[in-house]
Design a protein around this motif. Structure first.
Motif, PDB file in Angstrom:
ATOM      1  N   GLU A 395       0.888  -1.129   0.028  1.00 21.39           N
ATOM      2  CA  GLU A 395      -0.026   0.002  -0.042  1.00 21.39           C
ATOM      3  C   GLU A 395       0.936   1.279  -0.095  1.00 21.39           C
ATOM      4  O   GLU A 395       1.649   1.310   0.563  1.00 21.39           O
ATOM      5  CB  GLU A 395      -0.927   0.067   1.277  1.00 21.39           C
ATOM      6  N   VAL A 396       0.425   2.337  -0.697  1.00 19.78           N
ATOM      7  CA  VAL A 396       1.286   3.488  -0.933  1.00 19.78           C
ATOM      8  C   VAL A 396       0.599   4.724  -1.439  1.00 19.78           C
ATOM      9  O   VAL A 396      -0.604   4.496  -2.200  1.00 19.78           O
ATOM     10  CB  VAL A 396       2.531   3.299  -1.889  1.00 19.78           C
ATOM     11  N   THR A 397       0.644   5.749  -1.145  1.00 23.79           N
ATOM     12  CA  THR A 397       0.122   6.956  -1.617  1.00 23.79           C
ATOM     13  C   THR A 397       0.874   7.626  -2.760  1.00 23.79           C
ATOM     14  O   THR A 397       2.126   7.683  -2.698  1.00 23.79           O
ATOM     15  CB  THR A 397       0.108   7.931  -0.750  1.00 23.79           C
ATOM     16  N   TYR A 409      -2.816   9.427 -16.021  1.00 18.11           N
ATOM     17  CA  TYR A 409      -1.948   8.539 -16.118  1.00 18.11           C
ATOM     18  C   TYR A 409      -1.718   7.898 -14.833  1.00 18.11           C
ATOM     19  O   TYR A 409      -1.395   6.763 -14.481  1.00 18.11           O
ATOM     20  CB  TYR A 409      -0.499   9.374 -16.181  1.00 18.11           C
ATOM     21  N   ALA A 410      -1.795   8.765 -13.849  1.00 14.09           N
ATOM     22  CA  ALA A 410      -2.029   8.142 -12.124  1.00 14.09           C
ATOM     23  C   ALA A 410      -3.095   7.090 -11.990  1.00 14.09           C
ATOM     24  O   ALA A 410      -2.831   5.939 -11.375  1.00 14.09           O
ATOM     25  CB  ALA A 410      -1.914   9.310 -11.479  1.00 14.09           C
ATOM     26  N   GLN A 411      -4.276   7.372 -12.742  1.00 12.06           N
ATOM     27  CA  GLN A 411      -5.225   6.563 -12.556  1.00 12.06           C
ATOM     28  C   GLN A 411      -5.027   5.087 -13.188  1.00 12.06           C
ATOM     29  O   GLN A 411      -5.204   3.973 -12.812  1.00 12.06           O
ATOM     30  CB  GLN A 411      -6.432   6.969 -13.125  1.00 12.06           C
ATOM     31  N   LEU A 426      -4.545   7.754  -4.505  1.00 16.30           N
ATOM     32  CA  LEU A 426      -4.123   8.912  -5.019  1.00 16.30           C
ATOM     33  C   LEU A 426      -4.125  10.089  -4.558  1.00 16.30           C
ATOM     34  O   LEU A 426      -5.268  10.447  -3.984  1.00 16.30           O
ATOM     35  CB  LEU A 426      -4.771   9.015  -6.528  1.00 16.30           C
ATOM     36  N   LYS A 427      -3.129  11.284  -4.634  1.00 12.56           N
ATOM     37  CA  LYS A 427      -3.086  12.517  -3.948  1.00 12.56           C
ATOM     38  C   LYS A 427      -2.933  13.502  -4.979  1.00 12.56           C
ATOM     39  O   LYS A 427      -1.738  13.578  -5.469  1.00 12.56           O
ATOM     40  CB  LYS A 427      -2.163  12.589  -2.774  1.00 12.56           C
ATOM     41  N   THR A 449       6.608   9.461  -1.193  1.00 16.02           N
ATOM     42  CA  THR A 449       7.135   8.101  -1.308  1.00 16.02           C
ATOM     43  C   THR A 449       7.169   7.886  -2.845  1.00 16.02           C
ATOM     44  O   THR A 449       8.057   6.912  -3.121  1.00 16.02           O
ATOM     45  CB  THR A 449       6.258   7.308  -0.339  1.00 16.02           C
ATOM     46  N   MET A 450       5.990   8.169  -3.462  1.00 21.28           N
ATOM     47  CA  MET A 450       5.712   7.960  -5.011  1.00 21.28           C
ATOM     48  C   MET A 450       5.283   9.105  -5.626  1.00 21.28           C
ATOM     49  O   MET A 450       4.097   9.697  -4.701  1.00 21.28           O
ATOM     50  CB  MET A 450       4.981   6.492  -5.010  1.00 21.28           C
TER      51      MET A 450
END
Length: 553
Positions: A395-397, A409-411, A426-427, A449-450
Motif C-alpha cells: 500500500e502506498v500513496t 496517467y496516475a489512475q 492518489l493525492k 514516497t511515490m
C-alpha cells in the motif's frame, strides 16, 4: 549526391581534432546528417559551415526558411497561470518560462531539431578536453532600458544563477559543472566558462534549454516583474499576476523587428476555457494543450494543431530509501505492470514515443538503441514480488500534480498494479502545492514516497541524468544514491564525441533498467493549438513561445 573531396579537404583545414573526427563519422556512416548538424553546432561550428560540409559530403545542407512579409496586429494567447513570481533566477514552471521568453534572450537557442543556433552569442568553442568554453558575444545589443549588453552582463547573469545562496533553479544544470566565479570576462564581447568538470554538451546549459539563463543586466536588483528588462523583440506593456500580460514591439531590437504590434496573454487555471476561447475566436493561440483535451478540436477546420516531437515526459519516482520501494525488485515489478504501447495509443492518442526507464529517448543521437525494451510481464512481476517477500502486495500513496495528462496517467498506474496486489491511493494537487518550495523537507514533489512529475523538453539528457538521479541531484525525488551511476554520468557528460557518449549511455541505460528508481514510460509530443490563417507561431517543446514572426491575426 556525390561527394566533393576537394571541398571537403578545404573545409578540414584549421578544424580541430574533434571537428575532423565528426566529419569522418559523417563520411563513413557512423554519424547521420541530423547527428552531424546537431553535434557540429555543439562544438561551435557555424550553421553555414555545417551546411556546406554536409552538401560537400553528399547528404544535403540546411533548409531555407522564408520570413513572413506582412506586419501589424495583436496576437492573443491563452496559457496556464504562472505558478510563481516571474523571476529569472527561480522560475521553474511552463507559464513563467513563457513570460521570460517574450522579453529575454539566451546565448543560443535549441531548435525543434535539437540543434543549437546562435542568438546573443555569435560563436563558441571548447578547449581540447571540454573544460573551458569560449563564447564570442554579439555586438550592438541593447536592453530595453537602453543600456548595452556586454560580457559584464553575461558574467553577472551566470554567477547569479550558479550561486547556491540564490536558490537558483538553474543549479539543476550547473551543479558540478559551473560554479560562481567560473564565468570570466576576457574582453567586452568575449566570455570564457571555466568548468568544474569537462562537459561535452556545455552550450546547452547556457541555451534556451536552461530556461533561467536569459541574459539580464549586471546591476539587476531582483525586481524583474516591474520592468521585464531583457534584450528581446518585445517589451513589457503590463503584467498582472494571475490575470495576464501584454507586450509591445521593441523598435530598438538588434535583429529583425517583430511583426506584431502587440501580444496579449490571458492566464487560465484550466485547459477547457482556453479551448473554448480558441474556438470562439477570442484568442489566436493556446500555448500548450494536453492530448486528451485536444481530441475534440483535432478535426475542427478553423484550428490547427502544431505537434512537436519532444523529450518531455512524466517521471514516476519511487523513494528508494523508504518502504515499499527499498527493494529494487518491487520497483521493477511496478514497471513491468505497465503496457507502454497501450499507454501511447490510448492516453497519448499516439502522440508520444516509447520510454525504457531511462532519460535516453530514441531521438537522442547518443542513445544506445541496442538496449532491450522493457515490456509488460505480469508473471515476472509476480515472481519479483514474491522474491521480495511481498506476495501479498503493498500500500502506498502516489502524490502528483494536476497538469496535462498526469491525473489520468496516475489512475492507469493505480489500476495496473492491482495485478500484483498493489494498492495505490492518489493525492492529486495543484502545482503550487505539489512543488512547494522545491527543496527537500518543503515539497511534496521531493518528499513523497511515490509521485509523478512533468519534465520539459531538453536538447541533451544531461539535466535529466543529473538533477533527478545523481546522489547529489537537486531534484532527486527518488532519493536514489548509486556511486557507479554517478561515475557513469560524469563520464558521459565529459565525452566530446558521439561514439564515447553512446558507450557510456548504454551502461547507464542498463543500470537504470536494473535499479528502476524512476519509470520513464513515454516521451510525449508538445501540442500547440492555433487558429487557421495565423502563421509564424514558433513554440518549442521546452515551453517557449516565440511570436516575433507571427502574422495573419
Amino acid at each position: 549526391m556525390a561527394k566533393d573531396y576537394r571541398l571537403l579537404d578545404l573545409f578540414r583545414r584549421n578544424r580541430t581534432e574533434h571537428e575532423n573526427h565528426l566529419i569522418d563519422g559523417l563520411l563513413d556512416g557512423r554519424v547521420n546528417r541530423r547527428e552531424f548538424l546537431r553535434h557540429g553546432a555543439v562544438l561551435g561550428m557555424s550553421v553555414p559551415l555545417l551546411g556546406s560540409i554536409a552538401a560537400a559530403a553528399g547528404v544535403g545542407g540546411w533548409p531555407n526558411f522564408a520570413r513572413a512579409a506582412s506586419s501589424g496586429g495583436t496576437v492573443k494567447i491563452a496559457m496556464t497561470v504562472p505558478a510563481a513570481a516571474i523571476e529569472p533566477v527561480s522560475v521553474a514552471d511552463n507559464g513563467g518560462l513563457c513570460m521570460l521568453s517574450q522579453v529575454g534572450e539566451y546565448l543560443c537557442v535549441d531548435g525543434a531539431d535539437l540543434t543549437l543556433r546562435p542568438v546573443l552569442a555569435n560563436s563558441w568553442k571548447p578547449n581540447k578536453d571540454g573544460t573551458v568554453w569560449t563564447f564570442k558575444l554579439r555586438q550592438g545589443v541593447k536592453f530595453h532600458d537602453g543600456s548595452p549588453m556586454t560580457a559584464n552582463d553575461v558574467v553577472a547573469t551566470m554567477d547569479r544563477l550558479a550561486d547556491p545562496a540564490n536558490s537558483s533553479n538553474a543549479l539543476s544544470a550547473f551543479t558540478g559543472y559551473l560554479s560562481k566565479g567560473g564565468t570570466k570576462k576576457i574582453d567586452s564581447y568575449t566570455v570564457e566558462f571555466h568548468l568544474d568538470a569537462a562537459n561535452g554538451n556545455f552550450p546547452y546549459l547556457v541555451s534556451s534549454d536552461n530556461y533561467n539563463a536569459i541574459i539580464i543586466p549586471a546591476d539587476y536588483k531582483g525586481d524583474f516583474e516591474t520592468h521585464f528588462n531583457g534584450t528581446g523583440p518585445f517589451k513589457l506593456d503590463k503584467y498582472t499576476p494571475k490575470v495576464g500580460a501584454s507586450f509591445v514591439r521593441n523598435d530598438d531590437y538588434w535583429g529583425a523587428k517583430a511583426l506584431p504590434d502587440r501580444l496579449e496573454f490571458t492566464f487560465y487555471t484550466d485547459i477547457q476555457p482556453q479551448i473554448l476561447a480558441l474556438q470562439g475566436g477570442q484568442v489566436h493561440v493556446v500555448q500548450q494543450t494536453p492530448v486528451l483535451a485536444a481530441v475534440p478540436i483535432m478535426k475542427d477546420p478553423k484550428i490547427e494543431i502544431m505537434s512537436l516531437p519532444s523529450i518531455a515526459h512524466q517521471q514516476v519516482h519511487m523513494r528508494t530509501d523508504m518502504d515499499p520501494f527499498k527493494d529494487k525488485r518491487v520497483r521493477q515489478a511496478i514497471a513491468l505492470c505497465l503496457d507502454r504501447p497501450k499507454l501511447i495509443k490510448g492516453l497519448m492518442q499516439g502522440r508520444a514515443q516509447i520510454g525504457n526507464d531511462s532519460p535516453f529517448a530514441g531521438a537522442y543521437p547518443s542513445t544506445d538503441k541496442s538496449v532491450q525494451q522493457r515490456e509488460k510481464n505480469i508473471a515476472e512481476a509476480k515472481q519479483l514480488m514474491e522474491a521480495a517477500g511481498m506476495k501479498k502486495g503493498f500500500e502506498v500513496t502516489l502524490t502528483t500534480e494536476k497538469y496535462l495528462e498526469i491525473p489520468e496517467y496516475a489512475q492507469l498506474i493505480q489500476s495496473a498494479v492491482k495485478e500484483i496486489k498493489g494498492k495505490i491511493t492518489l493525492k492529486i494537487e495543484d502545482q503550487g502545492a505539489y512543488y512547494g518550495d522545491a527543496v527537500y523537507g518543503k515539497s511534496d514533489w521531493l518528499d513523497s514516497t511515490m509521485g509523478i512529475t512533468d519534465y520539459g523538453h531538453r536538447g541533451v539528457p544531461n539535466v535529466y541524468l543529473s538533477a533527478p538521479l545523481r546522489s547529489d541531484g537537486t531534484w532527486n525525488s527518488a532519493h536514489f544514491k548509486n556511486t557507479q551511476y554517478d561515475q557513469l554520468v560524469s563520464s558521459y557528460i565529459a565525452a566530446l564525441d558521439l561514439e564515447s557518449q553512446r558507450q557510456e549511455a548504454g551502461k547507464i541505460q542498463r543500470l537504470l533498467l536494473d535499479e528502476t528508481p524512476v519509470i520513464f514510460s513515454y516521451f510525449y509530443d508538445y501540442l500547440t493549438a492555433i487558429r487557421k490563417g495565423v502563421i509564424g507561431v514558433q513554440p518549442t517543446a521546452m515551453g517557449h513561445l516565440f511570436l516575433s514572426q507571427t502574422t495573419g491575426v
